[in-house]
Enzyme design. Structure first.
Site, PDB file in Angstrom:
ATOM      1  N   ALA A 226     -51.269 -15.208 -22.853  1.00 55.24           N
ATOM      2  CA  ALA A 226     -50.508 -14.894 -24.167  1.00 55.24           C
ATOM      3  C   ALA A 226     -50.241 -13.393 -23.795  1.00 55.24           C
ATOM      4  CB  ALA A 226     -51.721 -14.376 -24.992  1.00 55.24           C
ATOM      5  N   CYS A 278     -64.332   1.236 -23.525  1.00 58.11           N
ATOM      6  CA  CYS A 278     -64.977   2.666 -24.273  1.00 58.11           C
ATOM      7  C   CYS A 278     -65.309   2.585 -25.325  1.00 58.11           C
ATOM      8  CB  CYS A 278     -63.687   3.205 -23.787  1.00 58.11           C
ATOM      9  SG  CYS A 278     -63.382   3.899 -21.877  1.00 58.11           S
TER      10      CYS A 278
END
Length: 632
Positions: A226, A278
């Site tokens: 995708a 993160c």
């Protein structure tokens, strides 16, 4: 409506599809579909409007053609990409650039326009032969609004069409409202190409994703994953970043969320940018808050306000480590009878999906991205053991499934007013857990532009290396980095009241190498930032911004986490580390010079000034400055 493609389109469409196309009354759309109907040569073309009938037809075709398979739970399907088509292809994703712009785009993986056009048109010639293709209309942002970006997708992958139907708002009716000569929409043409016995792309060596930002069209050939095939995601983002830069708005790789302060009776919206791994998704999904979007946002100045919308209506999320402990809201949704697409996970003998880090008891055999004969211990051609699922396996689901979904904020035609921006990277020894920037400009230059992600023991290569990731957006910035940075600064200055900018770092470690706080501490940092926006907390100065007082954090830790936050913890976590910050700014300087030979000198001058400030502080107060020991 007269078009040179009229007879061709009639020959490839039934009467209903042809009428749907003509009813739009848009010459540009008709010419786009007609051009590629002739060039890619599909056997037939199905045109969709916004009806439930067409949505169901797309899903049924994906199952009928073996691009998806029904799982045990009602509404859930599974899709597999080819073994060599499991992630974004950065090498073969290129900007097609006119000769006069090649020099300034040389660091952004570009190809000369005519050469790129010749190559991609050669690859795509007759690539859809024998297939039925689908034309679908979507918009990014709410339809019929100042934010709306209309998009038309032509693809021979019904899995791609199904995925986009989950991820993006329908826009056939919006296209009907556009003028006949309106060219202000994005165009995407995709083909999975020749397929193997598992209906996966065969000609991976001919995989190309070429983006023409000058004419707002993306060509994606010989791929299914995708991130390579769904044009409206990161391909469209690149087109939008370029368009935004020309028109004075922003397209950013950011979530949108609402921080709820029940005692004060207020709802404060934040946007946030974090490099991969993160904390972006976990911040957007903090328990007790609300989510508007998790990935891409548009920002515009509306009546002097900094307002933003979620571009998408769904989530294409990494499924690895989604479990009851780390991601309970998503995990609960993956267990329900509702429309979901799993990709590149294991389908067990019980016809249920299994993935890495699920916490579920996993079968030792089944179907996965390597084939229908997977068994524990199976190896690939290079002798590598193939895990139960790919590490980049995904789930595709609707955002409104989530209990913390902010329906009102999502549907607002003028978006939500953004009062805070969070920028977060990953480092073990430099940045404090949360810090407010002195100004919008400093927030962009000192917080956003210096974002880095530190490699860990789970990353191939050397541990502890800082990878630069300005604005957490470098994979998608589609014009020179310095110009993009200055446009961010200019946009913030264009509104009456700019959002406050904060940096976060969830990965600071103790001297013994342990994380300073657990995952839930991000709720404390968020609520401190929310309080600062509303003028509730005093601060201490550092050379790069403003940090919390211990007494305020102690109260917040107790209130939200029922934890006793100690002064030694606070002192260590909020100590300013001069040498580390100087090194960080020097790395940013080197990176910007490498990426943009014509980078505005004002950026480097700002960093030189900041380094001088830190060096003076270092001389006056020492290399490691405890909270409260620095003064301007």
């Amino acid at each position: 409506m007269n078009s040179k493609y009229t007879e061709l389109l009639k020959s490839k469409m039934n009467a209903e599809s042809y009428e749907k196309l003509i009813a739009l009354g848009n010459n540009e759309v008709i010419d786009f579909v007609g051009l590629f109907a002739g060039h890619c040569n599909p056997a037939s073309i199905y045109v969709c409007n916004d009806s439930k009938t067409d949505e169901e037809y797309i899903k049924s075709k994906a199952l009928e053609l073996g691009e998806e398979f029904q799982l045990a739970k009602n509404g859930q399907t599974i899709h597999w990409d080819g073994y060599a088509d499991q992630a974004r292809d950065k090498v073969n994703t290129k900007y097609m650039v006119y000769k006069e712009n090649l020099e300034k785009m040389k660091s952004l993986n570009s190809v000369e326009f005519e050469a790129g056009q010749e190559e991609i048109m050669g690859i795509s010639k007759n690539i859809m032969a024998g297939k039925e293709v689908v034309v679908k209309f979507f918009c990014e942002g709410p339809a019929f609004s100042e934010f709306t970006m209309p998009c038309v997708q032509l693809t021979d992958s019904w899995y791609v069409a199904h995925s986009e139907s989950i991820l993006y708002r329908p826009a056939y009716e919006h296209f009907k409202s556009m003028a006949a000569d309106d060219k202000q929409f994005f165009k995407f043409v995709h083909s999975a190409g020749e397929l193997d016995e598992r209906n996966c792309t065969k000609n991976i060596d001919q995989r190309r994703i070429y983006m023409d930002t000058q004419n707002n069209i993306v060509y994606s050939m010989n791929d299914q994953y995708a991130g390579n095939s769904i044009g409206l995601k990161k391909h469209s983002m690149r087109l939008a970043i370029n368009k935004a830069g020309q028109e004075g708005w922003l397209c950013e790789h950011m979530f949108l969320m609402a921080c709820l302060n029940e005692e004060a009776g207020r709802k404060t919206y934040f946007a946030g940018a974090y490099p991969s791994a993160c904390g972006k998704t976990s911040t957007a999904m903090i328990p007790g808050e609300q989510i508007v979007g998790d990935d891409i946002a548009y920002f515009r100045n509306i009546d002097g306000e900094f307002r933003g919308v979620n571009v998408e209506q769904g989530i294409f999320g990494i499924i690895k480590d989604v479990n009851t402990e780390d991601d309970p809201v998503i995990f609960a949704n993956l267990m329900r009878d509702q429309e979901l697409i799993f990709s590149n996970v294991l389908r067990g003998p019980d016809n249920q999906p299994y993935w890495l880090g699920s916490g579920l008891e996993t079968p030792n055999e089944g179907d996965n991205h390597s084939g229908s004969d997977w068994k524990e211990g199976k190896t690939d051609a290079a002798g590598n053991v193939i895990p139960v699922a790919h590490g980049n396996a995904r789930y595709t689901m609707r955002l409104d499934y989530l209990e913390n979904y902010d329906k009102k904020g999502f549907e607002a035609k003028t978006g939500v007013k953004v009062d805070g921006i969070l920028y977060g990277g990953r480092d073990s020894d430099t940045c404090v857990p949360v810090e407010e920037s002195a100004s919008w400009e400093a927030g962009i230059l000192i917080k956003a532009c210096t974002l880095e992600s530190e490699t860990t023991s789970a990353t191939l290569g050397k541990e502890g290396v800082r990878n630069p990731s300005p604005m957490a957006n470098m994979d998608f910035v589609s014009y020179p980095l310095g110009e993009y940075t200055m446009n961010n600064i200019a946009f913030g200055k264009s509104v009456d009241q700019t959002p406050k900018v904060f940096s976060t770092n969830y990965f600071l470690r103790t001297k013994e190498g342990k994380f300073c706080t657990d995952k839930l501490a991000k709720k404390v940092w968020l609520h401190w930032a929310e309080g600062r926006i509303h003028g509730e907390y005093e601060t201490l100065d550092t050379p790069t911004g403003k940090i919390p007082l211990f007494e305020d954090l102690k109260v917040l830790f107790k209130k939200y986490l029922d934890l006793d936050y100690t002064l030694p913890e606070y002192t260590y976590q909020f100590t300013f580390r001069c040498s580390k910050w100087i090194e960080k700014l020097q790395r940013s300087t080197a990176y910007f010079k490498k990426m943009d030979a014509n980078c505005p000198s004002t950026i480097f001058e700002a960093w030189e000034k900041e380094i001088a400030t830190i060096e003076k502080a270092q001389a006056d107060f020492g290399d490691e400055i405890e909270p409260g020991k620095f003064s301007i």
